[in-house]
Design a protein around this motif. Sequence first.
Motif, mmCIF file in Angstrom:
data_model
loop_
_atom_site.group_PDB
_atom_site.id
_atom_site.type_symbol
_atom_site.label_atom_id
_atom_site.label_comp_id
_atom_site.label_asym_id
_atom_site.label_seq_id
_atom_site.Cartn_x
_atom_site.Cartn_y
_atom_site.Cartn_z
ATOM 1 N N TYR A 1 1.540 24.394 15.685
ATOM 2 C CA TYR A 1 1.547 23.752 14.381
ATOM 3 C C TYR A 1 0.917 22.375 14.559
ATOM 4 N N TRP B 1 13.524 19.446 11.259
ATOM 5 C CA TRP B 1 13.311 20.865 11.523
ATOM 6 C C TRP B 1 14.636 21.612 11.574
ATOM 7 N N TRP C 1 8.090 24.298 9.300
ATOM 8 C CA TRP C 1 7.480 23.182 10.025
ATOM 9 C C TRP C 1 6.731 22.255 9.075
#
Length: 355
Positions: free
Chosen positions: A186, A118, A145
């Motif tokens: 997410y 990330w 993401w």
Amino acid sequence: MRQFSSMLNGLARSLRGKNSGNDDRREAAEAMAKDAKRNDMILRSSGSVNVDGSNNFASVFSKRGRKGVNQDCAIVWEEFGCQSDMLFCGIFDGHGPWGHFVAKKVRESMPSSLLCNWQETLAQASLDPDTDLESDKKLKRFHTWKHSYLKTCAAVDRKLEQHRKIDSFYSGTTALTIVRQGDLIYVANVGDSRAVLATTSDDGDLVPIQLTLDFKPNLPQEAERIIQCKGRVFCLHDEPGVHRVWLPDEESPGLAMSRAFGDYCIKDYGLISVPEVTQRHITCRDQFVVLATDGVWDVVSNEEAIRIVSSRPDKAKAAKRLVEFAVQAWKRKRKGIAIDDISAICLFFHSSPLE
């Protein structure tokens, strides 16, 4: 814990340097994990996580079935990557003779690997400062993401295959994880565990929204991929309705899911470890999300799950209530079938007790 935020900033800066390496990024992420554990920010067993000042409250519970060692495991990491508005949680369901080792290894390696990827993705393709539309910013965050998750899962599966002390040729694990970042979550799913959101409808009722697909071999897109790769999908005579993945010419391995880490005996025949990644904006109507292994969903409906979790104000025992309800449902609905390992995470989005 917050004094370590400079560590994350240093990691981001190092990623922009031409000479920064994977080892440096991994070491920084692992140092964050160790510090988070020392400060009770990481939970890897049944219990609850409620960090002061956080909007999150997580309840975790796991119960061994009657098939041997418990191959389920879970993790909740508050202030993920030293970010006060981030949380990582995941649930893993191992299978096969080495399944409990595989599940724990993936649980151990995935969060740090995801954090590294990330940060690397952010450094290489940061958000455009000229972007004014919030929708564009959210879309770019999602792609960041998603890219990070895809890269992480590929790397975790590759390293697992090379692990000298874990034999994952006939063993594997599912992985269902969530990252909460502010008002967004997410969700990344590999396998047949499930995430269900509890939200409030216009008339005030609590209703479920299923956030993930159960990646079973009989899903049309999954079956098509497996068959194209020369794998087979069918049910055994004594297990009607339970579709499994088989090698072209052997009655093996008989996997009941179409995506998993490990299981290299059948990776060339349609089994993949690619996650489905989605996002959702959390509003004041959204109360909590349940992550649970198939030991829950085989006998408990989405509606029943959110009803059980919201039935009492004590959120710390929510996951235990759900798991114990599932155990009793197994005894009623699946007489003569060994109870599976059953595990759940209940992640609440608001600090106030449920009404």
